[in-house]
Design a protein around this motif. Structure first.
Motif, PDB file in Angstrom:
ATOM      1  N   TRP A  13       0.829  -1.209   0.000  1.00 30.82           N
ATOM      2  CA  TRP A  13       0.000   0.000   0.000  1.00 30.82           C
ATOM      3  C   TRP A  13       0.862   1.256   0.000  1.00 30.82           C
ATOM      4  CZ3 TRP A  13      -4.576  -0.900  -1.637  1.00 30.82           C
ATOM      5  CH2 TRP A  13      -5.186  -2.133  -1.377  1.00 30.82           C
ATOM      6  N   ALA A  14       2.001   1.223   0.680  1.00 26.06           N
ATOM      7  CA  ALA A  14       2.934   2.355   0.609  1.00 26.06           C
ATOM      8  C   ALA A  14       3.510   2.471  -0.803  1.00 26.06           C
ATOM      9  CB  ALA A  14       4.059   2.168   1.629  1.00 26.06           C
ATOM     10  N   ILE A  15       3.804   1.314  -1.404  1.00 24.30           N
ATOM     11  CA  ILE A  15       4.319   1.315  -2.784  1.00 24.30           C
ATOM     12  C   ILE A  15       3.278   1.906  -3.726  1.00 24.30           C
ATOM     13  CG2 ILE A  15       4.983  -0.193  -4.699  1.00 24.30           C
ATOM     14  CD1 ILE A  15       6.190  -2.082  -2.526  1.00 24.30           C
ATOM     15  N   VAL A  18       3.454   5.604  -3.707  1.00 26.98           N
ATOM     16  CA  VAL A  18       4.581   6.121  -4.493  1.00 26.98           C
ATOM     17  C   VAL A  18       4.244   6.094  -5.985  1.00 26.98           C
ATOM     18  CG1 VAL A  18       6.987   5.764  -5.106  1.00 26.98           C
ATOM     19  CG2 VAL A  18       6.239   5.388  -2.760  1.00 26.98           C
ATOM     20  N   LEU A  19       3.609   5.008  -6.426  1.00 29.67           N
ATOM     21  CA  LEU A  19       3.242   4.897  -7.836  1.00 29.67           C
ATOM     22  C   LEU A  19       2.202   5.936  -8.221  1.00 29.67           C
ATOM     23  CD1 LEU A  19       3.070   1.001  -8.153  1.00 29.67           C
ATOM     24  CD2 LEU A  19       4.964   2.525  -8.748  1.00 29.67           C
ATOM     25  N   VAL A  20       1.329   6.262  -7.289  1.00 31.89           N
ATOM     26  CA  VAL A  20       0.332   7.302  -7.548  1.00 31.89           C
ATOM     27  C   VAL A  20       1.021   8.649  -7.781  1.00 31.89           C
ATOM     28  CG1 VAL A  20      -1.440   8.703  -6.413  1.00 31.89           C
ATOM     29  CG2 VAL A  20      -1.637   6.208  -6.430  1.00 31.89           C
ATOM     30  N   ILE A  21       2.055   8.951  -6.981  1.00 33.55           N
ATOM     31  CA  ILE A  21       2.809  10.200  -7.177  1.00 33.55           C
ATOM     32  C   ILE A  21       3.465  10.210  -8.554  1.00 33.55           C
ATOM     33  CG2 ILE A  21       4.819  11.522  -6.388  1.00 33.55           C
ATOM     34  CD1 ILE A  21       4.107  10.675  -3.539  1.00 33.55           C
ATOM     35  N   SER A  22       4.035   9.063  -8.944  1.00 32.67           N
ATOM     36  CA  SER A  22       4.665   8.969 -10.264  1.00 32.67           C
ATOM     37  C   SER A  22       3.646   9.171 -11.378  1.00 32.67           C
ATOM     38  CB  SER A  22       5.340   7.606 -10.424  1.00 32.67           C
ATOM     39  OG  SER A  22       6.320   7.411  -9.424  1.00 32.67           O
ATOM     40  N   ILE A 143      -6.057  -1.122  -8.530  1.00 29.56           N
ATOM     41  CA  ILE A 143      -6.198  -0.445  -9.818  1.00 29.56           C
ATOM     42  C   ILE A 143      -7.261   0.642  -9.727  1.00 29.56           C
ATOM     43  CG2 ILE A 143      -6.958  -0.769 -12.214  1.00 29.56           C
ATOM     44  CD1 ILE A 143      -5.521  -3.448 -12.206  1.00 29.56           C
ATOM     45  N   GLY A 144      -8.309   0.413  -8.918  1.00 25.05           N
ATOM     46  CA  GLY A 144      -9.312   1.449  -8.710  1.00 25.05           C
ATOM     47  C   GLY A 144      -8.716   2.691  -8.067  1.00 25.05           C
ATOM     48  N   ILE A 145      -7.843   2.485  -7.075  1.00 21.76           N
ATOM     49  CA  ILE A 145      -7.167   3.625  -6.433  1.00 21.76           C
ATOM     50  C   ILE A 145      -6.218   4.299  -7.432  1.00 21.76           C
ATOM     51  CG2 ILE A 145      -5.520   4.261  -4.618  1.00 21.76           C
ATOM     52  CD1 ILE A 145      -6.756   1.977  -2.943  1.00 21.76           C
ATOM     53  N   TRP A 146      -5.512   3.487  -8.205  1.00 20.90           N
ATOM     54  CA  TRP A 146      -4.612   4.011  -9.244  1.00 20.90           C
ATOM     55  C   TRP A 146      -5.389   4.876 -10.234  1.00 20.90           C
ATOM     56  CZ3 TRP A 146      -4.511   3.068 -14.569  1.00 20.90           C
ATOM     57  CH2 TRP A 146      -3.332   3.372 -15.237  1.00 20.90           C
ATOM     58  N   ALA A 147      -6.557   4.382 -10.660  1.00 21.16           N
ATOM     59  CA  ALA A 147      -7.389   5.158 -11.581  1.00 21.16           C
ATOM     60  C   ALA A 147      -7.929   6.412 -10.895  1.00 21.16           C
ATOM     61  CB  ALA A 147      -8.539   4.304 -12.099  1.00 21.16           C
ATOM     62  N   GLY A 148      -8.235   6.303  -9.584  1.00 20.96           N
ATOM     63  CA  GLY A 148      -8.694   7.471  -8.850  1.00 20.96           C
ATOM     64  C   GLY A 148      -7.641   8.560  -8.782  1.00 20.96           C
ATOM     65  N   LEU A 319     -12.675  11.080  -8.415  1.00 25.81           N
ATOM     66  CA  LEU A 319     -12.151  10.741  -7.087  1.00 25.81           C
ATOM     67  C   LEU A 319     -13.157   9.932  -6.271  1.00 25.81           C
ATOM     68  CD1 LEU A 319     -10.384  14.050  -6.022  1.00 25.81           C
ATOM     69  CD2 LEU A 319      -9.301  11.831  -6.277  1.00 25.81           C
ATOM     70  N   ALA A 320     -14.415  10.280  -6.383  1.00 25.14           N
ATOM     71  CA  ALA A 320     -15.431   9.638  -5.558  1.00 25.14           C
ATOM     72  C   ALA A 320     -15.803   8.252  -6.052  1.00 25.14           C
ATOM     73  CB  ALA A 320     -16.678  10.530  -5.497  1.00 25.14           C
ATOM     74  N   PHE A 321     -15.863   8.062  -7.371  1.00 29.44           N
ATOM     75  CA  PHE A 321     -16.442   6.829  -7.911  1.00 29.44           C
ATOM     76  C   PHE A 321     -15.423   5.802  -8.389  1.00 29.44           C
ATOM     77  CE2 PHE A 321     -19.980   9.761  -8.014  1.00 29.44           C
ATOM     78  CZ  PHE A 321     -21.060   8.963  -7.667  1.00 29.44           C
ATOM     79  N   ALA A 322     -14.232   6.239  -8.845  1.00 31.36           N
ATOM     80  CA  ALA A 322     -13.261   5.268  -9.360  1.00 31.36           C
ATOM     81  C   ALA A 322     -12.834   4.241  -8.299  1.00 31.36           C
ATOM     82  CB  ALA A 322     -12.035   5.984  -9.938  1.00 31.36           C
ATOM     83  N   PRO A 323     -12.529   4.642  -7.047  1.00 35.25           N
ATOM     84  CA  PRO A 323     -12.127   3.633  -6.056  1.00 35.25           C
ATOM     85  C   PRO A 323     -13.241   2.644  -5.703  1.00 35.25           C
ATOM     86  CG  PRO A 323     -11.440   5.835  -5.359  1.00 35.25           C
ATOM     87  CD  PRO A 323     -12.378   6.009  -6.515  1.00 35.25           C
ATOM     88  N   ARG A 324     -14.500   3.002  -5.964  1.00 39.61           N
ATOM     89  CA  ARG A 324     -15.623   2.129  -5.623  1.00 39.61           C
ATOM     90  C   ARG A 324     -16.033   1.219  -6.779  1.00 39.61           C
ATOM     91  NH1 ARG A 324     -16.039   6.832  -2.910  1.00 39.61           N
ATOM     92  NH2 ARG A 324     -16.780   6.792  -0.751  1.00 39.61           N
ATOM     93  N   SER A 325     -15.420   1.416  -7.933  1.00 42.46           N
ATOM     94  CA  SER A 325     -15.870   0.670  -9.105  1.00 42.46           C
ATOM     95  C   SER A 325     -15.611  -0.827  -8.982  1.00 42.46           C
ATOM     96  CB  SER A 325     -15.208   1.214 -10.369  1.00 42.46           C
ATOM     97  OG  SER A 325     -13.816   1.008 -10.317  1.00 42.46           O
ATOM     98  N   ALA A 326     -14.517  -1.213  -8.290  1.00 41.59           N
ATOM     99  CA  ALA A 326     -14.228  -2.640  -8.131  1.00 41.59           C
ATOM    100  C   ALA A 326     -15.351  -3.330  -7.361  1.00 41.59           C
ATOM    101  CB  ALA A 326     -12.894  -2.832  -7.415  1.00 41.59           C
ATOM    102  N   THR A 327     -15.871  -2.679  -6.325  1.00 41.40           N
ATOM    103  CA  THR A 327     -17.000  -3.235  -5.571  1.00 41.40           C
ATOM    104  C   THR A 327     -18.232  -3.348  -6.451  1.00 41.40           C
ATOM    105  OG1 THR A 327     -16.150  -2.235  -3.540  1.00 41.40           O
ATOM    106  CG2 THR A 327     -18.461  -2.895  -3.546  1.00 41.40           C
TER     107      THR A 327
END
Length: 525
Positions: A13-15, A18-22, A143-148, A319-327
């Motif tokens: 999760w820390a990694i 970092v990937l999100v920053i990149s 991947i949902g968080i990455w897309a978010g 931001l609101a919907f991408a992390p929830r799409s996997a569910t």
């Protein structure tokens, strides 16, 4: 039966952070650029770029990015994904400095192309590392968080760009990348583990050259035709030549023992359908984003900062919907979620076919929000479908395909929809140019930004020219938005026909050689 042990990395999760920053640095740059287009077109406060040069400032990045993604995916698999990520960030930072201090549009286009090299090294590495550090059961959420994070960059970018443009010179919108890059390099070195493909492929240099030449030729023809008319032989030589080179690329890839793109994958529906959806959506959405900035800043008279704030509903929805799409995919299936997302996106894009200079601005805000909700429910299930169709060690191929299609579609969307916009504008403004001085008429006939610049020198005829330019632009925007909505709506048919439903989601094994051999004529030796 007890669930198997989680095979993810202890610091996964820390990694991911970092990937999100990149990832932020890549997406941030493009979202900032959307707000800066009007300023770059200004001959006094910017570079005096024409509409064609503005399109190339976007597409020089996206085409180089797309053309090199597969190569850098393979190089990352071979030399190490963390190493490739650090190299990409460093190149991106250097190109940002060069862009900030460009003296003319040509220098900016060249610097943006170098930025595309850096982006091509960054993007596939981020998705490949996610696939390697996360257990498959957590990959959809990651991947949902990455897309978010894309939504976060979309939120930050326009507002940050507006603030910078109101207080500093235009180059600051590129210079802001440098501290983000520096932070990314430091965190990658400290936290991200190195990973490689145990059986890496070989670099297909000839295939890469064919793809880049074909895409550049095709895009050049479309942009040049839109800017100067499609009646010249050079335009059609470029378009037809580009298509021919791309056809040669496909034939070469089918016969190569080490293709940069295994085109047989596109004959497997569970891989090809989500790729097609991504392509159609980004073709439509990026074309609309290109002209919406001019609509807001010129036709509606908003400042760069106000324009950035008006893009916020799209970003907030992401931001609101991408992390929830996997569910949502687990509950309703990839097909249902994707179809709903595509319908919302199509409706949002179609809304621009009905707005004009007097439309209440809340209508535009609602359209941006619906588009954000729609795309948030398209990208994560589509990306997860692509990644799950391939073995874990081949994650670089999946991420490269996903991002290549997205970037190629975005470039062609800006080129095609931008050309439709330019042709419609020229046709509408032409009667108003007859009484103008030749230099002012040429500037006003090229783009709405040129018309505004010419109007400032034409008292008392300036207001009439502005009104005619606004009317012409809005009419051309309606035609362009209709085209974009129809393209996005085509994705609905793709999803209904080929995307997996709830009963089959996650229930298939990765594509193997037997399936590929059965999907395409002949078998590669």
């Amino acid at each position: 039966m007890q669930p198997s042990e989680n095979t993810g990395h202890p610091r996964r999760w820390a990694i991911l952070g970092v990937l999100v920053i990149s990832l932020l640095v890549v997406v941030l740059d493009n979202t900032i650029l959307n707000v800066a287009l009007r300023t770059l077109a200004d001959p006094v406060h910017g570079l005096g770029a024409s509409q064609g040069e503005l399109e190339w400032s976007i597409n020089s990045y996206t085409l180089v990015f797309a053309g090199l993604l597969f190569t850098f995916g393979v190089l990352g698999d071979r030399a190490g994904r963390r190493r490739m990520l650090v190299i990409g960030l460093a190149l991106f930072g250097l190109a940002s400095l060069l862009s900030a201090y460009a003296q003319n549009p040509v220098q900016l286009i060249a610097a943006r192309a170098l930025m595309g090299v850096g982006g091509a090294a960054i993007m596939p590495a981020t998705l490949s590392i996610i696939s390697n550090v996360f257990d498959p059961r957590e990959r959809g959420r990651a991947i949902g968080i990455w897309a978010g994070a894309v939504g976060l960059a979309v939120a930050i970018g326009p507002v940050l760009g507006g603030v910078l443009l109101e207080h500093y010179w235009w180059g600051s919108v590129f210079l802001i990348n440098v501290p983000v890059v520096a932070l990314g390099v430091l965190l990658v070195a400290l936290l991200v583990p190195e990973s490689r493909d145990p059986d890496p492929g070989r670099v297909d240099v000839f295939g890469v050259l064919l793809s880049v030449v074909g895409l550049v030729a095709l895009t050049y023809g479309i942009i040049d035709g839109g800017e100067h008319g499609f009646g010249r032989p050079l335009v059609w030589v470029s378009i037809v030549g580009g298509v021919a080179v791309l056809a040669g690329f496909v034939l070469h890839e089918r016969r190569s023992s080490h293709p940069s793109l295994d085109v047989r994958l596109f004959r497997v529906p569970r891989f090809a359908a989500p790729v097609a959806m991504i392509g159609l959506v980004f073709f439509a959405a990026m074309g609309v984003m290109f002209f919406s900035s001019f609509y807001l800043q010129l036709v509606r008279g908003y400042s760069p900062l106000e324009t950035g704030l008006l893009f916020l509903p799209f970003a907030v929805a992401q931001l609101a919907f991408a992390p929830r799409s996997a569910t949502m995919v687990r509950r309703y299936g990839a097909r249902s979620v994707s179809v709903v997302g595509l319908v919302l996106t199509s409706v949002a894009l179609a809304a621009f076919a009905f707005v004009d200079a007097a439309t209440p601005i809340w209508v535009v805000l609602v359209a941006f929000f619906l588009q954000g909700v729609g795309m948030a429910n398209i990208m994560p299930p589509a990306t997860e479908s692509i990644m799950s169709a391939l073995p874990r060690e081949k994650a670089g191929v999946g991420s490269a395909v996903s991002n290549t299609i997205r970037q190629v579609a975005a470039a062609l969307g800006v080129a095609v929809i931008g050309s439709v916009l330019a042709a419609g504008y020229r046709s509408g403004i032409e009667p108003a140019l007859a009484e103008l001085p030749p230099a002012a008429g040429a500037a006003a006939g090229e783009s709405i930004a040129g018309a505004y610049a010419a109007a400032g020198q034409l008292e008392p005829a300036g207001p009439q020219l502005v009104a005619a330019a606004n009317d012409s632009f809005v009419s051309a925007m309606h035609l362009s938005a209709t085209l974009a909505a129809l393209v996005a709506a085509a994705g609905i048919l793709v999803a209904l026909r080929w995307m997996p439903g709830r009963s089959t989601a996650g229930g298939s094994s990765p594509i193997g050689e037997p399936e590929l051999a059965g999907a395409a004529p002949g078998q590669r030796q």
